[in-house]
Scaffold this active site. Sequence first.
Site, PDB file in Angstrom:
ATOM      1  N   ALA A 122       0.836  -1.199   0.000  1.00 46.85           N
ATOM      2  CA  ALA A 122       0.000   0.000   0.000  1.00 46.85           C
ATOM      3  C   ALA A 122       0.876   1.256   0.000  1.00 46.85           C
ATOM      4  O   ALA A 122       2.002   1.241   0.524  1.00 46.85           O
ATOM      5  CB  ALA A 122      -0.912  -0.004   1.232  1.00 46.85           C
ATOM      6  N   PRO A 123       0.397   2.359  -0.581  1.00 47.24           N
ATOM      7  CA  PRO A 123       1.209   3.578  -0.699  1.00 47.24           C
ATOM      8  C   PRO A 123       1.745   4.101   0.621  1.00 47.24           C
ATOM      9  O   PRO A 123       2.794   4.743   0.644  1.00 47.24           O
ATOM     10  CB  PRO A 123       0.239   4.573  -1.347  1.00 47.24           C
ATOM     11  CG  PRO A 123      -0.732   3.728  -2.101  1.00 47.24           C
ATOM     12  CD  PRO A 123      -0.900   2.487  -1.285  1.00 47.24           C
ATOM     13  N   ARG A 124       1.055   3.816   1.718  1.00 45.76           N
ATOM     14  CA  ARG A 124       1.528   4.344   3.010  1.00 45.76           C
ATOM     15  C   ARG A 124       2.743   3.583   3.540  1.00 45.76           C
ATOM     16  O   ARG A 124       3.381   4.023   4.497  1.00 45.76           O
ATOM     17  CB  ARG A 124       0.399   4.292   4.037  1.00 45.76           C
ATOM     18  CG  ARG A 124      -0.129   2.899   4.320  1.00 45.76           C
ATOM     19  CD  ARG A 124      -1.311   2.948   5.290  1.00 45.76           C
ATOM     20  NE  ARG A 124      -1.864   1.633   5.576  1.00 45.76           N
ATOM     21  CZ  ARG A 124      -2.759   1.011   4.828  1.00 45.76           C
ATOM     22  NH1 ARG A 124      -3.213   1.603   3.722  1.00 45.76           N
ATOM     23  NH2 ARG A 124      -3.230  -0.173   5.169  1.00 45.76           N
ATOM     24  N   TYR A 125       3.061   2.423   2.907  1.00 40.20           N
ATOM     25  CA  TYR A 125       4.172   1.608   3.390  1.00 40.20           C
ATOM     26  C   TYR A 125       5.444   1.755   2.552  1.00 40.20           C
ATOM     27  O   TYR A 125       6.522   1.361   3.011  1.00 40.20           O
ATOM     28  CB  TYR A 125       3.781   0.132   3.405  1.00 40.20           C
ATOM     29  CG  TYR A 125       2.634  -0.186   4.330  1.00 40.20           C
ATOM     30  CD1 TYR A 125       2.711   0.109   5.686  1.00 40.20           C
ATOM     31  CD2 TYR A 125       1.483  -0.791   3.850  1.00 40.20           C
ATOM     32  CE1 TYR A 125       1.660  -0.176   6.533  1.00 40.20           C
ATOM     33  CE2 TYR A 125       0.429  -1.089   4.680  1.00 40.20           C
ATOM     34  CZ  TYR A 125       0.515  -0.783   6.036  1.00 40.20           C
ATOM     35  OH  TYR A 125      -0.522  -1.066   6.873  1.00 40.20           O
ATOM     36  N   ILE A 126       5.334   2.264   1.361  1.00 33.97           N
ATOM     37  CA  ILE A 126       6.506   2.317   0.470  1.00 33.97           C
ATOM     38  C   ILE A 126       6.920   3.759   0.227  1.00 33.97           C
ATOM     39  O   ILE A 126       6.113   4.691   0.390  1.00 33.97           O
ATOM     40  CB  ILE A 126       6.226   1.600  -0.864  1.00 33.97           C
ATOM     41  CG1 ILE A 126       5.000   2.179  -1.547  1.00 33.97           C
ATOM     42  CG2 ILE A 126       6.053   0.110  -0.641  1.00 33.97           C
ATOM     43  CD1 ILE A 126       4.679   1.536  -2.892  1.00 33.97           C
TER      44      ILE A 126
END
Length: 864
Positions: A122-126
């Site tokens: 998910a975008p919040r992790y990368i």
Amino acid sequence: MEEENNALEPENQDNDKVTVTHVSGMYEDYFLDYASYVILERAVPALDDGLKPVQRRIMHAMREMEDGRYHKVANVIGQTMRFHPHGDASIGDALVALGQKDLMIDTQGNWGNILTGDRAAAPRYIESRLTKFALEVGFSPKVTEWQASYDGRAKEPVHLPVKFPLLLAQGVEGIAVGLSTRLLPHNFNELIDASIKILRGRSFTLLPDFPTGGIADFSQYNEGVRGSRVRVRAKISMEDKKTLVITQVPFGTTTTSLIDSVIKANDKGKIKIKKIEDNTAENVEILVHLVPGVSPDKMIDALYAFTDCEVSIAPLSCVIYDDKPLFVGVKEILKRSTDRTLDLLRQELEIQLRELEEQWHFASLERIFIEEKIYRDIEEAETWEEVIGNIREGLTPHIKHLIREVTDDDITRLTEIRIKRISKFDKDKADQHILDLEGRIEAVKHNLANLVDFAVEYFKNIKKKYGEGRERKTEIKLFEDIDATKVAIANTKLYVNREEGFIGTSLKKDEFVTDCSDIDDIIVFLKNGKMMVTKVDQKTYIGKNIIHVAVWKKGDKRTVYNMIYRDGAKGASYMKRFNVTSITRDKEYDLSQGKPATEVLYFTANPNGEAEQVTVFLRNLQGLRKLKIEIDFAELAIKGRVSKGNRVTKYPVKKIELSEEGVSTLAARKIWFDDSVQRLNADERGELLGSFKGQDQILEVTQTGHYRLLGFDLSTHFEEDMIIIEKFNPKKPLTAIYFDGEKERFYVKRFIPEASAKKELFISESDGSYLEAVFSDWYPRVELVFKKIKGKQKENEEIVLSDFISVKGMKAQGNQLTRDEVKDILRLEPLPLVQEAEKEEEAGEDSSEDQESSIDNSGQPTLF
């Protein structure tokens, strides 16, 4: 009803008149506007910078955020939404795709895997940031053309000033309205080399290079324009006889999709495997375990033919140029990209020149202003205009060498010089600074005058800094077409009902014919002289009285049919030899002259063009003396299936009997031996045994001390303990070393194998006897290693076995190898034929006759 009808009339009617409002014009341009928007603003990349709008906006947003550190992808998406009006999902997907190309975006975290098809986190992790390469080649605000964003609150670039063929390096796919594009990725270093060649006016070749590697045939690439094709294969190798390993997958597939295609082909019976394992981690590793009896080479071809181990890609080179779709090949795209890079470099140099000249201009003014103490002229001035005037008057005698006029802005900047700087003014430093600026100005002018050379050095520098580790991954190779019928597994059984005239795979109660695949063609011959080729099916009616059924291969010139038929009810009999190389499927062909009541009297199908001898017996008619006719089919030429044939007799035939088996009358046939499945083949798999014809045979020697002489029929089976297989040469001896169990000694014998299709033992029959070594070389050599006896070690002894013993009969015992106890017998390289000739000359033998001999068709050695 009348009231109801009146109620349905328009309210605005007046004296039965109806007002009609035409609305079609409101929608007249809607579709065209929508299509144009999708093409220009979403799906197709621009030729100028090689980016789609969403990619360009991502890059611009990341440049605004650039501080050298990684940013959460969620934040990048939010920043990009200031410029892109299509939601976070489309931005996120485009950003991940850019990051996976490993060129412009530096990634951190789980960004998915193009090899396995795994999605990114998910975008919040990368996290992500621009690469150094992107910062160097992708941005130059001073030469960038800007436009307002969709809501007018910010500015975004019309195109990024990319000084590199980014479009061809990354590749792109897009589907618009009535239009699509698919540009394949190319190699980073090869693009730079090609750009340099363009600048130098040289020709170049440009072929795609895929990040997944693989092997590709670009013979129909045609610069990626409409109608071109690229065939890409996985890289498959044989780990052992029972295992294949796939280490690279074709572009556009993943390990998951490829494995699914293999399983599907296995379930349909196209291929036959035991199991498949996916050990992919950083690199692709798929293990395909084969069932016993399956040739690895043949299975590799089958994987290419029936699974996604080979895919065909249809490129379509379409880009946006001057707000219109443009269909051009990749060479033209690279030429235009190189021209744009050249123009951007020129613009940057011109801007740099102007900036340097401005610096030189003000540095010169500043030096004059301080050295000539013109700043004192403003002490008496009472107004700003008087200050400007006094300074201009003081400068006038000293500014003739300047490159432009002195403006009021220049004078204003002089008044802003601090007193501290004036008091610490160093004339030498000022002069040196001006000289440095003049040197830099000359360098820029030189680069502008030699712009092509400057651009070449620019590209070379880019390659040097960023090209390491970007070598070509895809192997370029011309593919041979794989005949699916040759590599298909025989996954079904064919049956025939001869009397009723049916063939098929469902007739299990009838006569079994052969194993076949479900894509094979079947050839059928009937008693009435008709023939047909049809696809394998569950049940197909051909015609009554079937005399021959077999799998048919297109272009097969080696299978020859020998036939004798009666022409009509009472006509003469004819004989013919023919092959069937091409047909129209499901069309009935007449092999006779087409008369009613024609009957085939004799028929054979010969897979290697064999020509037998037959005896034709005639009916005993009054006055007929000769009742037998001997026929040798070898004397009959092979012609087409429509030929009439040669007349045998005009008299009625009683019967025809085979008198002698035939041998091949065709040219020599190359035969290979596939060690993995212990079978012969003519498909170039395994070791080439040689060219065979007629009476040629294959020699098989086993570890048990037996040999056999066999024919070269492809269905021949060999022993599991076979240690020698080769084309038999009746003049070349076998050399054997064996241990005699009764006498407990090693013996050597040399003999010519005698013709025999059964197993012949050539070592002692006594208990405890075994074969130590056997050689089919002309001059074999061994080294004897002796046992250490009573502390004494005898030196090793080298023996040329052709000198040790002469050629004798197969039943001969041979000569004792040595009286000493042997620890080991080592096989050495055989003596070269040329060395043997020299040895004979040194011995004073008259070898002139041998020296003139050569290895001819009989296999005799050359001694020269």
